[in-house]
Design an enzyme around this catalytic site. Structure first.
Site, PDB file in Angstrom:
ATOM      1  N   ARG A   1      10.739  31.499 -23.757  1.00  0.00           N
ATOM      2  CA  ARG A   1      11.555  31.478 -22.539  1.00  0.00           C
ATOM      3  C   ARG A   1      12.242  30.127 -22.376  1.00  0.00           C
ATOM      4  O   ARG A   1      13.424  30.056 -22.004  1.00  0.00           O
ATOM      5  CB  ARG A   1      10.683  31.757 -21.315  1.00  0.00           C
TER       6      ARG A   1
ATOM      7  N   LEU B   1      15.467  49.639 -21.224  1.00  0.00           N
ATOM      8  CA  LEU B   1      16.403  48.543 -21.459  1.00  0.00           C
ATOM      9  C   LEU B   1      16.331  48.078 -22.906  1.00  0.00           C
ATOM     10  O   LEU B   1      17.362  47.840 -23.547  1.00  0.00           O
ATOM     11  CB  LEU B   1      16.102  47.380 -20.510  1.00  0.00           C
TER      12      LEU B   1
ATOM     13  N   CYS C   1      34.491  12.473 -30.366  1.00  0.00           N
ATOM     14  CA  CYS C   1      33.568  11.730 -31.223  1.00  0.00           C
ATOM     15  C   CYS C   1      34.276  11.163 -32.454  1.00  0.00           C
ATOM     16  O   CYS C   1      33.877  10.123 -32.978  1.00  0.00           O
ATOM     17  CB  CYS C   1      32.420  12.631 -31.662  1.00  0.00           C
TER      18      CYS C   1
ATOM     19  N   GLY D   1      11.537  46.708 -20.282  1.00  0.00           N
ATOM     20  CA  GLY D   1      10.730  47.863 -20.610  1.00  0.00           C
ATOM     21  C   GLY D   1      11.383  48.718 -21.676  1.00  0.00           C
ATOM     22  O   GLY D   1      12.411  48.348 -22.263  1.00  0.00           O
TER      23      GLY D   1
ATOM     24  N   ASP E   1       5.475  45.718 -12.712  1.00  0.00           N
ATOM     25  CA  ASP E   1       4.705  44.507 -12.988  1.00  0.00           C
ATOM     26  C   ASP E   1       4.888  43.390 -11.972  1.00  0.00           C
ATOM     27  O   ASP E   1       4.052  42.495 -11.872  1.00  0.00           O
ATOM     28  CB  ASP E   1       5.074  43.960 -14.375  1.00  0.00           C
TER      29      ASP E   1
ATOM     30  N   ARG F   1       5.573  28.643 -17.526  1.00  0.00           N
ATOM     31  CA  ARG F   1       4.362  28.055 -16.958  1.00  0.00           C
ATOM     32  C   ARG F   1       3.466  27.557 -18.097  1.00  0.00           C
ATOM     33  O   ARG F   1       3.281  28.278 -19.089  1.00  0.00           O
ATOM     34  CB  ARG F   1       3.604  29.079 -16.093  1.00  0.00           C
TER      35      ARG F   1
ATOM     36  N   GLU G   1      26.430  11.548 -31.911  1.00  0.00           N
ATOM     37  CA  GLU G   1      27.100  10.532 -32.703  1.00  0.00           C
ATOM     38  C   GLU G   1      27.267   9.234 -31.911  1.00  0.00           C
ATOM     39  O   GLU G   1      27.046   8.131 -32.440  1.00  0.00           O
ATOM     40  CB  GLU G   1      28.486  11.022 -33.149  1.00  0.00           C
TER      41      GLU G   1
END
Length: 361
Positions: A185, A302, A85, A299, A201, A208, A53
């Site tokens: 992400r 979880l 505001c 995985g 992994d 990226r 605003e």
């Protein structure tokens, strides 16, 4: 400009701020004069910067007198990092305010609209409400519950497998799908995985190609016993990408000290009955710290725990056009659950399908 067109422009501005304003909402604002011309516009760029605003009113200057302000969320009336505001709107001479949504933050929650009315302005609420709620669904959830908005992203074959056997690393998604995930992400405050994913992994868990965020990007590893190796990629580069290891009192003190020396934040949580991290406690701690949203790429263990515990608000499921069968093949979810979902969309992403859903009632 019509109410719809004016609010659509404010929503476009708000949409462009996603990923940078946490713990604040992404807000856009447009000032339209009596002739229907846009004389000022702006967005909230980051926490601590001027609210949308104020940016729009500054651009409008004297042309704001007698004009209409379109804003995607109820204007604040409290002193935080910036002044209220509502007072800036009054000082600018705005005659009418069209707001998409009421802000559920207890410091506002309808009081901002009431203050504007008390100051003599006409106030309308509801134009563009559905779109505004979608843009700020993570902020709205956090303010209503105190918990981060959790999105669960998983990739699987058409027959529900992620690997031929335990401990095997398998890339299922195509290049287009990988790009979509990296964009997801960016829009979340943090990405979360379990210790097993790190061990198997060794992901970096970054955006990226690198894209700067006004809000520091955080990586979270759920590791109840301190299993992840000190050489894990997720523990590197703490200056650009902070890492939190969520654990329990089962983590050895020496492991905790090593992580903390590397600049990693170790967050001690309550234990679940199975000896893992109690996810409700973890999410409550993260929400209290101001974290609005988490993208879980964990995985099967979880992911299943989050889904079964009804901690997931949004599901993003990538289906690869392949079948995988082996005596030891790994299912995408591990455990027992019965969770109803409401499908939002299904679309092609390269050679894969992306199915998005929300938790049903």
């Amino acid at each position: 400009m019509s109410v719809e067109r004016s609010m659509r422009e404010a929503l476009r501005l708000a949409h462009g701020s996603r990923g940078n304003t946490s713990p604040n909402p992404a807000v856009g604002a447009v000032v339209v004069d009596a002739s229907g011309a846009v004389v000022g516009s702006g967005a909230h760029e980051r926490a601590g910067a001027d609210h949308a605003e104020v940016v729009a009113l500054r651009q409008a200057g004297e042309k704001a007198r007698g004009a209409t302000l379109y804003v995607t969320l109820e204007p604040c009336l409290h002193h935080g990092r910036t002044p209220p505001c509502t007072e800036a709107i009054k000082a600018a001479g705005i005659a009418r305010v069209v707001s998409a949504l009421e802000d559920p933050d207890p410091r506002v929650k309808g009081a901002g609209h009431e203050r504007l009315r008390a100051l003599g302005m006409e106030v309308e609420v509801g134009a563009g409400a559905a779109q505004a709620a979608q843009i700020n669904r993570m902020y709205l959830h956090h303010r209503r519950t105190g918990l981060p908005f959790v999105t669960l992203k998983m990739a699987q074959t058409l027959n529900g497998k992620i690997a031929a056997r335990p401990g095997e690393r398998r890339q299922l998604s195509g290049a287009r799908a990988v790009k979509v995930v990296r964009a997801m992400r960016y829009e979340h405050d943090a990405v979360m995985v379990g210790a097993g994913t790190v061990v198997i992994d060794d992901p970096l868990l970054t955006v990226r190609p690198f894209k700067a965020r006004a809000v520091p990007y955080t990586r979270i590893v759920v590791d109840a016993r301190g299993r992840i190796p000190r050489t894990a990629k997720v523990l590197r580069d703490q200056k650009r990408f902070a890492t939190i290891v969520a654990t329990t009192d089962l983590m050895p003190a020496a492991v905790r000290e090593d992580f903390e020396k590397m600049g990693v934040k170790v967050l001690i949580c309550e234990r679940s009955p199975e000896g893992g991290v109690q996810l409700e406690d973890l999410l409550r701690k993260l929400g209290t710290d101001g974290m609005l949203s988490i993208l879980c790429e964990g995985g099967p263990t979880l992911a299943a725990a989050l889904a079964a515990g009804k901690h997931v608000e949004e599901f993003a499921w990538l289906l690869a056009p392949r079948l995988l069968a082996d005596m030891e093949s790994v299912d995408v979810l591990k455990g027992t659950m019965d969770v109803a979902l409401e499908i939002d969309s299904m679309k092609h992403v390269g050679e894969d399908w992306l199915v998005t859903a929300k938790r049903g009632e």
